[in-house]
Design an enzyme around this catalytic site. Structure first.
Site, PDB file in Angstrom:
ATOM      1  N   GLU A   1       0.842  -1.193   0.000  1.00 25.07           N
ATOM      2  CA  GLU A   1       0.000   0.000   0.000  1.00 25.07           C
ATOM      3  C   GLU A   1       0.879   1.245   0.000  1.00 25.07           C
ATOM      4  O   GLU A   1       0.554   2.255  -0.619  1.00 25.07           O
ATOM      5  CB  GLU A   1      -0.940  -0.018   1.198  1.00 25.07           C
ATOM      6  CG  GLU A   1      -2.010  -1.116   1.140  1.00 25.07           C
ATOM      7  CD  GLU A   1      -1.484  -2.515   1.443  1.00 25.07           C
ATOM      8  OE1 GLU A   1      -0.352  -2.642   1.953  1.00 25.07           O
ATOM      9  OE2 GLU A   1      -2.211  -3.495   1.161  1.00 25.07           O
TER      10      GLU A   1
ATOM     11  N   HIS B   1     -11.477  -6.438   7.925  1.00 24.38           N
ATOM     12  CA  HIS B   1     -12.203  -6.149   6.683  1.00 24.38           C
ATOM     13  C   HIS B   1     -13.450  -5.325   6.972  1.00 24.38           C
ATOM     14  O   HIS B   1     -14.418  -5.383   6.229  1.00 24.38           O
ATOM     15  CB  HIS B   1     -12.633  -7.453   5.979  1.00 24.38           C
ATOM     16  CG  HIS B   1     -11.525  -8.378   5.646  1.00 24.38           C
ATOM     17  ND1 HIS B   1     -11.080  -9.356   6.492  1.00 24.38           N
ATOM     18  CD2 HIS B   1     -10.734  -8.468   4.550  1.00 24.38           C
ATOM     19  CE1 HIS B   1     -10.076 -10.015   5.938  1.00 24.38           C
ATOM     20  NE2 HIS B   1      -9.844  -9.504   4.771  1.00 24.38           N
TER      21      HIS B   1
HETATM   22  C1  LIG Z   1      -1.869  -5.170   4.308  1.00 30.09           C
HETATM   23  C2  LIG Z   1      -2.749  -6.049   3.490  1.00 30.09           C
HETATM   24  N1  LIG Z   1      -2.942  -5.759   2.187  1.00 30.09           N
HETATM   25  C3  LIG Z   1      -3.766  -6.518   1.425  1.00 30.09           C
HETATM   26  C4  LIG Z   1      -4.399  -7.594   1.954  1.00 30.09           C
HETATM   27  C5  LIG Z   1      -5.379  -8.429   1.097  1.00 30.09           C
HETATM   28  N2  LIG Z   1      -4.819  -9.740   0.775  1.00 30.09           N
HETATM   29  C6  LIG Z   1      -5.067 -10.826   1.549  1.00 30.09           C
HETATM   30  S1  LIG Z   1      -4.221 -12.176   1.043  1.00 30.09           S
HETATM   31  C7  LIG Z   1      -3.522 -11.337  -0.248  1.00 30.09           C
HETATM   32  C8  LIG Z   1      -2.548 -12.034  -1.157  1.00 30.09           C
HETATM   33  C9  LIG Z   1      -1.343 -12.539  -0.448  1.00 30.09           C
HETATM   34  O1  LIG Z   1      -0.517 -13.252  -1.316  1.00 30.09           O
HETATM   35  P1  LIG Z   1       0.758 -14.038  -0.786  1.00 30.09           P
HETATM   36  O2  LIG Z   1       1.543 -13.185   0.128  1.00 30.09           O
HETATM   37  O3  LIG Z   1       1.475 -14.559  -1.981  1.00 30.09           O
HETATM   38  O4  LIG Z   1       0.193 -15.207   0.097  1.00 30.09           O
HETATM   39  P2  LIG Z   1      -0.688 -16.465  -0.342  1.00 30.09           P
HETATM   40  O5  LIG Z   1      -2.116 -16.067  -0.225  1.00 30.09           O
HETATM   41  O6  LIG Z   1      -0.290 -16.821  -1.724  1.00 30.09           O
HETATM   42  O7  LIG Z   1      -0.349 -17.548   0.630  1.00 30.09           O
HETATM   43  C10 LIG Z   1      -3.969 -10.016  -0.278  1.00 30.09           C
HETATM   44  C11 LIG Z   1      -3.566  -9.015  -1.285  1.00 30.09           C
HETATM   45  C12 LIG Z   1      -4.182  -7.872   3.326  1.00 30.09           C
HETATM   46  N3  LIG Z   1      -4.753  -8.903   3.949  1.00 30.09           N
HETATM   47  N4  LIG Z   1      -3.350  -7.083   4.058  1.00 30.09           N
END
Ligand SMILES: Cc1ncc(C[n+]2csc(CCOP(=O)(O)OP(=O)(O)O)c2C)c(N)n1
Ligand SMILES: Cc1ncc(C[n+]2csc(CCOP(=O)(O)OP(=O)(O)O)c2C)c(N)n1
Ligand SMILES: [Mg+2]
Ligand SMILES: [Mg+2]
Lengths: 410, 337, 337, 410
Positions: free
Chosen positions: C60, C129
């Site tokens: 962000e 959320h």
């Molecule tokens: C600070 C923040 N930004 C955005 C999100 C929304 N979000 C939740 S999971 C995710 C993707 C995460 O991807 P990754 O780190 O590759 O983990 P994976 O789900 O593949 O295990 C996002 C963008 C969040 N939870 N927290």
């Protein structure tokens, strides 16, 4: 400088999109057994190349080969297999429970079971994980009661977190499992702080940070490396590269020819990449890094190369952004299948016993689920009370919150 | 009793706490060998060793993020952010993590952490060395927010904050470090040595969090203030001759509603004073609370005197700063209303 | 006129803006190929190409930080933060940079940027959320903060925000994406297709920033609300039979004091409603403003109905959410006061 | 695991502290001319070693040697020398003015003049720097009126920033100089955004991010690398490693055997280290990186190895944390002296002309200072008005601010 060509904007895109044929040709996979196993006190600058390799133990013929092999007995491997199978059965049931409206949300581990299950095996009591939502294997392999996990997922009256947290955002201090944050990455640096504290107190416990490939872009990832390297904190920093971050492929996070592991090089942190779908390789690398940490040799950064077979969460549908059959083509295969085949090849397991174990595990999971549901589900209750909502914001409830609780009539 | 500056009192609070409890650790930018840019941690590294007091990389996120991990482990970190203006990179760790951890883990993990930061203006520090961001903390459930106004309180409140089992934001009005300041910037600085509240007992004592104090009893109007504004309000009362009852809040959250209500019900009038910008400042909460709880006692609207809704300027410092003239004018207006 | 969901209206606003002005670019996490987790940007990449609408890394800070650089260059970035709960890592770039740049550079560099983020609860999203962090923006000089409550306004306000030459925080009540929601969570969802404000004109139009609107004229009490709380307040008025005048603020800063004052002077009573936690919420500012400007017209204290001062819980969502019952009780209390 | 040794906490400390004898033995300095000059379209993975070298041109005998030499004429070098000397004279006068109470605060460049002065020379009109407070050389070498700089420092009635900003926090869009933030590091990622915008608009302009060694620990540094590498942004990312961050030595920020440049490796960003006290080397490396960016080849990360000779700012006294004579022992010498000696050796300059130039420059600076002071100083005014304080928060003043201005009586 008058004939300058205009610049152009580059946005990385995956090799294929829905409709196309899966293509993993650019994922370079070294053969099993090919990567050296340096001593744990190796100088970080002498193993920079490991940040661009993949440590693997199980080969195509299901043999365990090379310098990272030979650390676990058949018995231990069978236990590991059972952990992974249990996690998979648990996932399947909870995924279904969410579809049935028994909870609001669920996140599964399909394809990534080896990472958390094998890592957990290398830890000692008192060590602390700072997990993401995709490491429930740490709990299952660590003997945390599945009933507690389910009651939390259902936010029912027996929920150890009193209904306050989202499903899957577990917390289990006694099991070396830190409270999961819904905010990505924040805990990677907290793991370093915990490890620093352990060193300050001349304790023998280490900490483990967990992060997803996509989340390495967050600031906390950087802070963790800065602090871990500065104070040589006894911490293992785990990056689970499952190729996807919701809908974005890892190219949006990785940066050209870099690797996630190679982020450690600028900090003098030893950096390894490992086949995350290879239970034996994960265990071997985990053990190496944990020993380094515990021997006061400082942090290690590990990238687990794996693949998120399922949807990101129950709110997601990956067919919108990647070919449906992509996971079938993932070149590192399925972690459960690979360990099963290895054990069969070793003569320690069979197809029949596997099928039987599957059935046994499923019925155990279902029995626990029944019990959990007898304490309520999100859909039907009973739930933790509104009183619980007001408790625990502070150690002692301050007057203004007490007034609010009164207004709330509870 | 020894007279101390506020810097010395704060240092003393950490010293006493570190002596009493091995789990108290102190770190931050320039905090270790050098002893902090305001010298608040001077000598602590030499005395307690570099495992107890040390320099941190320039990452406010990392400072607070590691402190959260340490606190969850069982330590009591007391960290410094060099200026409150630089807390924003740590804001996520403070809000999403420190403030929420006890709640979301149902008490398995807690964050007994103090985040100290110099706050406020009056030193020609311009927009990035003068901010008063307290309202950004008071809106966050799970945090406590403290603003001392003198050496005695600073020491007692800081010890209480370190001993508290919840995260505490400890805002130190930097313009008060070396003496009380009433906004008359053209007058010579009064040192704490000449002020009664510069008397700081040796050893351990606490000033409880959540308790305000009446600095000047009065009958005409209640002034709610904290930090530097306590002295500005005193000057304004003296200069206008208005018999104001001046309350030094000391802790903003949890706030001491009883003391506030008792005073406003008595005076029937209330002025709120702070350095932070007006809109959505903590003064808004105070004003709302006062009219909710004392509506039928109020003879005039609750008025606010605050910094303007602009960034903190450099050259126009004294036009920005809510000094005794502005406070005095509002006192008069409220009395005439 | 076509009926649109709020998601479609928001998408349409970006579409129209991108067509009219090449400098408008849209990016954020999952915003490009996929079209956003709430589908607000669906189709934009296909239509405008990946230089105009693209996926961003999960940072962000990076999203807003690069957007500040782009805006200073001369673009009009309209970026998405996936949930308002995840804006904290970007808070430093928003507060210290976007909000300050025009001022500190004396107008050499400006930040015509919009930061969109879904806000508020009601979807069983738990503490990360469901947050409503608007007060953390309204306290920051240099920012504008907008909260639409319906498709018509959402489109018009978002186009206005994109065309504005200052940074605008655009908070989208996610519970309203698919239909108005009055807090009766056990009743079936009403779609926007059945609501007059679901009528969204084609093409370009704006709803000016800084202007509130009276949603329900009334004489008994003024209700100040925004976002989801507009519908909750309407339900409360209907269910209590109290002839409330309900004002939808739409823009929190700059706020529309004239509309507020005119109404409160007429009704003599005021209730402020928001989902965010009480202490130091934007309701405090509204309450303070109302009593500062309407003191002599007030027949009862200004009361607030808000989320409680706890993190947003998962299971107890409907105990936390300030629904029509709680608002109704306060309306009655204010009428009886 | 029963005989575990307790962990211990490690806090890096500099080789010497006040009272000790300066010791730079652990600063490895390769000889001038020793490092290769790859083509600008080299694959980043082929030059990973450059992140651990130091590119140098001027040798001990003041000769320009090696593949990075030979890019500037004597005339250009003389101009560069004059820029550095001017910056030094300017610093001396402003430092003194602060001591005299004419302003609140000042920050000097002593020892680091080559970095910003030489870099500026390699830029083209329209390129945009995102500087820190220690790159006023960009303005001086870029022809920005010194009178404007001084009026800003004095916050006087002619201050182009209307009294709103701290001294030295300049802003000069027309001169490719972005408004400096008092918050460290924030602009590193903004530079990437600017560069992305330039690429999106198919412009030919590039951006330059600047950051100090200590500030690389901040999150914005990481975001900048993430975004620059993902989108191959046309940006040069400059790290000025002057060994100190107020009172903390670079060991608190660097992390063991890493280098600041090597932070680029995990992102596939070409990473160079350069002798920051060598005007010719800085120029050569700057030109290489700027050409890469302008040719759409993406970002470059450069670490300038230099030394902060003076105090951090007028609020600082370094004798509290480092030996007084440390700067005399800095192995890379003084940038002004080195360029002067080179030009003398080349026969293009002499001691006499140098002394004369010094005097000339000083009197020019003093004349401008007089003029600036005729418009006021912070101490004595006249200042920008209180009205200026209320303007420019927004494009149009909103009603609530108008009311406040009225209340303020202006
Ligand atoms: C600070 C923040 N930004 C955005 C999100 C929304 N979000 C939740 S999971 C995710 C993707 C995460 O991807 P990754 O780190 O590759 O983990 P994976 O789900 O593949 O295990 C996002 C963008 C969040 N939870 N927290
Ligand atoms: C976010 C933030 N944190 C802390 C500070 C206080 N501060 C100002 S300069 C400085 C040291 C910076 O060191 P470095 O990046 O090495 O730059 P140098 O001064 O050596 O050029 C610090 C800690 C700040 N201005 N901003
Ligand atoms: Mg992932
Ligand atoms: Mg430095």
């Amino acid at each position: 400088m008058s004939d300058l060509k205009p610049l152009s904007f580059h946005v990385p895109a995956p090799a294929v999109r829905p409709g196309g044929a899966p293509d993993f040709r650019d994922v370079k996979i070294p053969p099993a057994g090919a990567v050296d196993r340096p001593p744990i006190d190796v100088a970080p600058e002498d193993i920079r190349d490991l940040a661009f390799e993949i440590i693997r133990v199980l080969n195509r013929d299901s043999e365990a080969v090379g310098p990272w092999a030979g650390l676990l007995s058949h018995e231990e491997l069978l236990e590991g297999l059972r952990h992974m199978m249990t996690l998979r059965a648990f996932d399947a049931r909870m995924q279904m429970a969410q579809r049935q409206g028994k909870t609001s949300f669920y996140m599964q581990h399909m394809g990534e079971e080896a990472v958390s299950c094998a890592f957990r095996k290398a830890l000692s009591p008192g060590d602390m994980n700072f997990p993401t939502y995709r490491q429930a294997g740490l709990l299952i392999a660590g003997g945390y009661p599945m009933l507690d996990m389910m009651c939390q997922i259902y936010s029912n009256e027996r929920d150890p977190l009193k209904g306050r947290q989202l499903p899957v955002m577990y917390s289990a201090r006694e099991h070396g499992f830190f409270s999961i944050s819904g905010n990505l990455a924040t805990q990677f640096v907290q793991a370093v702080g915990w490890a620093m504290a352990s060193a300050m107190k001349r304790d023998t416990k280490i900490a483990v940070g967990w992060i997803g490939d996509g989340s390495t872009a967050e600031s906390d990832f950087h802070s963790a490396l800065v602090f871990a390297s500065t104070y040589k904190a006894p911490v293992v920093l785990n990056i689970v590269n499952n190729q996807w971050a919701i809908s974005t492929f890892q190219g949006i996070a990785r940066g050209g020819s870099g690797t996630f592991a190679a982020r450690g090089l600028g900090f003098g942190i030893p950096a390894l990449r490992v086949d995350g779908n290879d239970y034996l390789a994960v265990y071997a690398v985990a053990k190496w890094a944990i020993e380094r940490a515990r021997s006061n040799l400082g942090p290690t950064l590990i990238e687990y190369v794996t693949y998120r077979v399922g949807a990101h969460s129950t709110s997601d549908d990956p067919s919108a952004y990647r070919p449906k059959t992509e996971s079938d083509n993932w070149p590192l295969g399925d972690p459960v299948l690979r360990l099963k085949n290895h054990l069969i090849r070793e003569g320690a397991w069979s197809e029949e016993r596997h099928t039987q174990a599957e059935a046994e595990i499923l019925s155990t999971v279902i029995a626990i689920q029944k019990e959990a549901e007898s304490h309520g589900t999100l859909h039907s209750g009973p739930h933790p009370s509104a009183r619980d909502m007001f408790e625990g914001v502070y150690e002692e409830m301050p007057p203004h919150l007490r007034r609010q609780r009164q207004q709330g009539g509870v | 009793m020894p007279r101390r500056t506020m810097v010395e009192a704060i240092r003393d609070a950490m010293d006493v706490s570190m002596q009493r409890d091995d789990n108290v650790v102190v770190f931050g930018e320039d905090v270790g060998y050098f002893g902090g840019v305001f010298r608040c941690t001077q000598g602590l590294q030499r005395k307690f060793g570099s495992s107890r007091c040390f320099d941190a990389p320039i990452s406010e996120l990392g400072i607070v993020g590691t402190a959260v991990g340490m606190a969850a482990y069982g330590l009591r970190p007391c960290v410094e952010i060099q200026f409150a203006d630089y807390m924003y990179p740590a804001y996520d760790q403070i809000v999403s993590e420190a403030a929420r951890l006890r709640y979301r883990s149902a008490g398995q993990f807690t964050v007994p952490m103090v985040v100290r930061m110099p706050t406020g203006g009056g030193i020609f520090g311009g927009q990035t060395h003068s901010q008063s961001p307290e309202a950004l903390f008071t809106h966050v459930s799970g945090l406590k927010t403290v603003v001392p106004s003198n050496p005695y309180d600073a020491k007692g409140l800081l010890i209480a904050a370190i001993e508290d089992n919840d995260p505490v934001i400890f805002l130190e009005p930097k313009r008060l470090y070396n003496g009380p300041f009433d906004g008359h910037h053209d007058k010579p600085v009064t040192p704490w040595a000449r002020h009664a509240l510069g008397e700081v007992p040796e050893g351990h004592y606490t000033v409880p969090l959540g308790k305000a104090v009446v600095r000047r009893p009065g009958t005409a109007v209640t002034v709610l203030a904290y930090g530097t504004m306590v002295y500005v309000s005193e000057a304004a009362a003296a200069e206008t001759g208005i018999d104001a009852e001046i309350i030094d809040l000391r802790t903003l959250v949890p706030y001491d509603l009883d003391t506030i209500v008792a005073s406003v019900r008595k005076t029937g009038r209330c002025v709120v004073v702070h350095e932070a910008t007006l809109t959505s400042g903590f003064g808004a909460e105070l004003s709302a609370l006062v009219q909710e709880t004392c509506f039928y006692h109020l003879e005039a609207p609750v008025m606010r005197v605050t910094g303007w809704d602009t960034p903190y300027p450099h050259a126009q410092e004294w036009d920005y700063f809510p000094g005794p003239d502005r406070v005095g004018r509002t006192l008069k207006a409220v009395m005439e209303a």
